[in-house]
Scaffold this motif. Structure first.
Motif, PDB file in Angstrom:
ATOM      1  N   GLU A  67     106.101  83.098  46.968  1.00 45.76           N
ATOM      2  CA  GLU A  67     107.415  82.540  47.323  1.00 45.76           C
ATOM      3  C   GLU A  67     107.304  81.490  48.421  1.00 45.76           C
ATOM      4  OE1 GLU A  67     110.466  85.432  48.084  1.00 45.76           O
ATOM      5  OE2 GLU A  67     109.902  86.614  46.337  1.00 45.76           O
ATOM      6  N   THR A  68     106.397  81.692  49.365  1.00 44.49           N
ATOM      7  CA  THR A  68     106.220  80.725  50.454  1.00 44.49           C
ATOM      8  C   THR A  68     105.643  79.418  49.923  1.00 44.49           C
ATOM      9  OG1 THR A  68     105.919  82.540  52.019  1.00 44.49           O
ATOM     10  CG2 THR A  68     105.154  80.360  52.717  1.00 44.49           C
ATOM     11  N   ILE A  69     104.683  79.507  49.014  1.00 46.57           N
ATOM     12  CA  ILE A  69     104.131  78.297  48.379  1.00 46.57           C
ATOM     13  C   ILE A  69     105.244  77.549  47.644  1.00 46.57           C
ATOM     14  CG2 ILE A  69     102.567  77.464  46.559  1.00 46.57           C
ATOM     15  CD1 ILE A  69     100.766  78.406  48.602  1.00 46.57           C
ATOM     16  N   ASN A  73     106.569  73.734  48.360  1.00 42.89           N
ATOM     17  CA  ASN A  73     106.538  72.742  47.284  1.00 42.89           C
ATOM     18  C   ASN A  73     107.917  72.219  46.913  1.00 42.89           C
ATOM     19  OD1 ASN A  73     103.777  72.740  47.136  1.00 42.89           O
ATOM     20  ND2 ASN A  73     103.689  74.231  45.480  1.00 42.89           N
ATOM     21  N   SER A  74     108.965  72.947  47.256  1.00 39.72           N
ATOM     22  CA  SER A  74     110.315  72.461  46.968  1.00 39.72           C
ATOM     23  C   SER A  74     110.984  71.893  48.223  1.00 39.72           C
ATOM     24  CB  SER A  74     111.169  73.578  46.368  1.00 39.72           C
ATOM     25  OG  SER A  74     111.383  74.598  47.323  1.00 39.72           O
ATOM     26  N   ASN A  75     110.171  71.630  49.251  1.00 35.27           N
ATOM     27  CA  ASN A  75     110.659  71.053  50.511  1.00 35.27           C
ATOM     28  C   ASN A  75     111.721  71.917  51.182  1.00 35.27           C
ATOM     29  OD1 ASN A  75     108.943  68.839  50.229  1.00 35.27           O
ATOM     30  ND2 ASN A  75     110.461  67.694  49.071  1.00 35.27           N
ATOM     31  N   SER A  76     111.623  73.208  51.040  1.00 28.58           N
ATOM     32  CA  SER A  76     112.528  74.151  51.704  1.00 28.58           C
ATOM     33  C   SER A  76     111.871  74.596  53.003  1.00 28.58           C
ATOM     34  CB  SER A  76     112.820  75.342  50.791  1.00 28.58           C
ATOM     35  OG  SER A  76     113.419  74.914  49.605  1.00 28.58           O
ATOM     36  N   ILE A  82     109.996  80.784  57.467  1.00 29.10           N
ATOM     37  CA  ILE A  82     110.265  82.230  57.447  1.00 29.10           C
ATOM     38  C   ILE A  82     109.203  82.944  56.611  1.00 29.10           C
ATOM     39  CG2 ILE A  82     111.906  83.988  56.661  1.00 29.10           C
ATOM     40  CD1 ILE A  82     114.144  81.918  57.352  1.00 29.10           C
ATOM     41  N   GLY A  83     108.808  82.338  55.500  1.00 28.50           N
ATOM     42  CA  GLY A  83     107.785  82.932  54.646  1.00 28.50           C
ATOM     43  C   GLY A  83     106.446  83.060  55.350  1.00 28.50           C
ATOM     44  N   ILE A  84     106.073  82.057  56.124  1.00 26.55           N
ATOM     45  CA  ILE A  84     104.812  82.116  56.864  1.00 26.55           C
ATOM     46  C   ILE A  84     104.839  83.282  57.846  1.00 26.55           C
ATOM     47  CG2 ILE A  84     103.502  80.897  58.665  1.00 26.55           C
ATOM     48  CD1 ILE A  84     104.113  78.326  56.920  1.00 26.55           C
ATOM     49  N   ARG A  85     105.948  83.457  58.530  1.00 25.90           N
ATOM     50  CA  ARG A  85     106.081  84.590  59.449  1.00 25.90           C
ATOM     51  C   ARG A  85     106.040  85.909  58.677  1.00 25.90           C
ATOM     52  NH1 ARG A  85     108.771  88.442  61.851  1.00 25.90           N
ATOM     53  NH2 ARG A  85     108.934  88.572  64.104  1.00 25.90           N
ATOM     54  N   ALA A  86     106.681  85.959  57.529  1.00 22.75           N
ATOM     55  CA  ALA A  86     106.700  87.183  56.723  1.00 22.75           C
ATOM     56  C   ALA A  86     105.299  87.552  56.228  1.00 22.75           C
ATOM     57  CB  ALA A  86     107.660  87.022  55.539  1.00 22.75           C
ATOM     58  N   ILE A  87     104.490  86.562  55.901  1.00 22.06           N
ATOM     59  CA  ILE A  87     103.112  86.837  55.481  1.00 22.06           C
ATOM     60  C   ILE A  87     102.338  87.482  56.627  1.00 22.06           C
ATOM     61  CG2 ILE A  87     100.902  85.781  54.841  1.00 22.06           C
ATOM     62  CD1 ILE A  87     102.582  83.678  53.259  1.00 22.06           C
ATOM     63  N   ILE A  88     102.485  86.936  57.820  1.00 24.13           N
ATOM     64  CA  ILE A  88     101.797  87.516  58.982  1.00 24.13           C
ATOM     65  C   ILE A  88     102.267  88.954  59.196  1.00 24.13           C
ATOM     66  CG2 ILE A  88     101.441  87.343  61.482  1.00 24.13           C
ATOM     67  CD1 ILE A  88     101.860  84.261  61.114  1.00 24.13           C
ATOM     68  N   GLU A  89     103.566  89.161  59.104  1.00 23.14           N
ATOM     69  CA  GLU A  89     104.130  90.512  59.263  1.00 23.14           C
ATOM     70  C   GLU A  89     103.569  91.460  58.198  1.00 23.14           C
ATOM     71  OE1 GLU A  89     106.164  93.139  61.359  1.00 23.14           O
ATOM     72  OE2 GLU A  89     106.981  91.134  61.684  1.00 23.14           O
TER      73      GLU A  89
END
Length: 169
Positions: A67-69, A73-76, A82-89
Motif C-alpha cells: 500500500e505504501t508503494i 506511485n500515485s503521488n499520495s 503514514i505508510g512509512i511510519r506504519a512499516i516501521i511500527e
C-alpha cells in the motif's frame, strides 16, 4: 508515449483550468496571465517497485509495504508518509518490541537488528511519518523515495538476509 531512452510506455495527460493561472513575462516588461498546464503520466516513469524478495516478508508487512508503494506511485505524499511510519511500527511489533515507537526503534538497535546510525535514521523517518499523520504534512517525492530506500534496506536486513543465510550457509 514511449521513452526514446529506456523504451518505457506510459499515458500522458495534460490539463488546465480557468482557476489555475500563471504569470509569464511578455517580453515588454509586463506580465501575461496564462492557464497553468499540469502534466501527469500513468504509470509514472519514476514508479517504485517492491523489493524482489517481497514474498519473504510477513503477511502484515507485505500488505502495508504494498500500500505504501502504491501511495508513492500515485503521488499520495501524506498517505505514503503514514505508510512509512506504519512499516516501521509493524517491523517493531513483529520483532517483539514494546513502548512508544521511539523506544521500539531503540530496542531494535539493542537487539542487534539495527546499528545506532540505522536507529537514528529510523527516528528521522518516524518524525516524517508523525508529521504526515498528525500535521497532515506532505513530504516531497524525493524525501519519500529516500525514506523508502531506507525501508527497503530495513526489510532486507531484518527479514530477507537472515532467511537467505539460513538456506545457503
Amino acid at each position: 508515449i514511449r521513452c526514446k531512452g529506456c523504451d518505457f510506455v506510459s499515458f500522458r495527460k495534460v490539463h488546465s483550468n480557468s482557476e489555475d493561472l500563471d504569470a509569464v513575462p511578455d517580453g515588454k516588461g509586463d506580465w501575461d496571465q496564462i492557464y497553468a498546464e499540469k502534466e501527469d503520466f500513468y504509470p509514472s516513469p519514476e514508479s517504485r517497485t517492491q523489493i524482489k524478495e517481497y514474498v519473504m516478508l510477513p503477511p502484515l508487512l507485505q500488505g502495508i509495504y504494498h500500500e505504501t508503494i502504491k501511495a508513492i506511485n500515485s503521488n499520495s505524499q501524506i498517505l505514503a508518509g503514514i505508510g512509512i511510519r506504519a512499516i516501521i511500527e509493524a517491523v517493531c511489533k513483529d520483532q517483539g518490541t514494546s513502548g512508544n515507537l521511539e523506544k521500539k526503534i531503540n530496542l531494535l538497535s539493542d537487539k542487534g537488528l539495527l546499528t545506532k546510525d540505522g536507529a537514528s535514521i529510523l527516528h528521522q523517518l518516524r518524525v516524517l511519518g508523525n508529521a504526515a499523520a498528525h500535521e497532515v504534512k506532505p513530504h516531497s517525492l524525493g524525501q519519500l523515495s529516500v525514506a523508502l530506500d531506507v525501508i527497503d534496506h530495513l526489510l532486507v536486513g531484518v527479514y530477507v538476509l537472515p532467511i537467505k543465510a539460513k538456506e545457503t550457509l
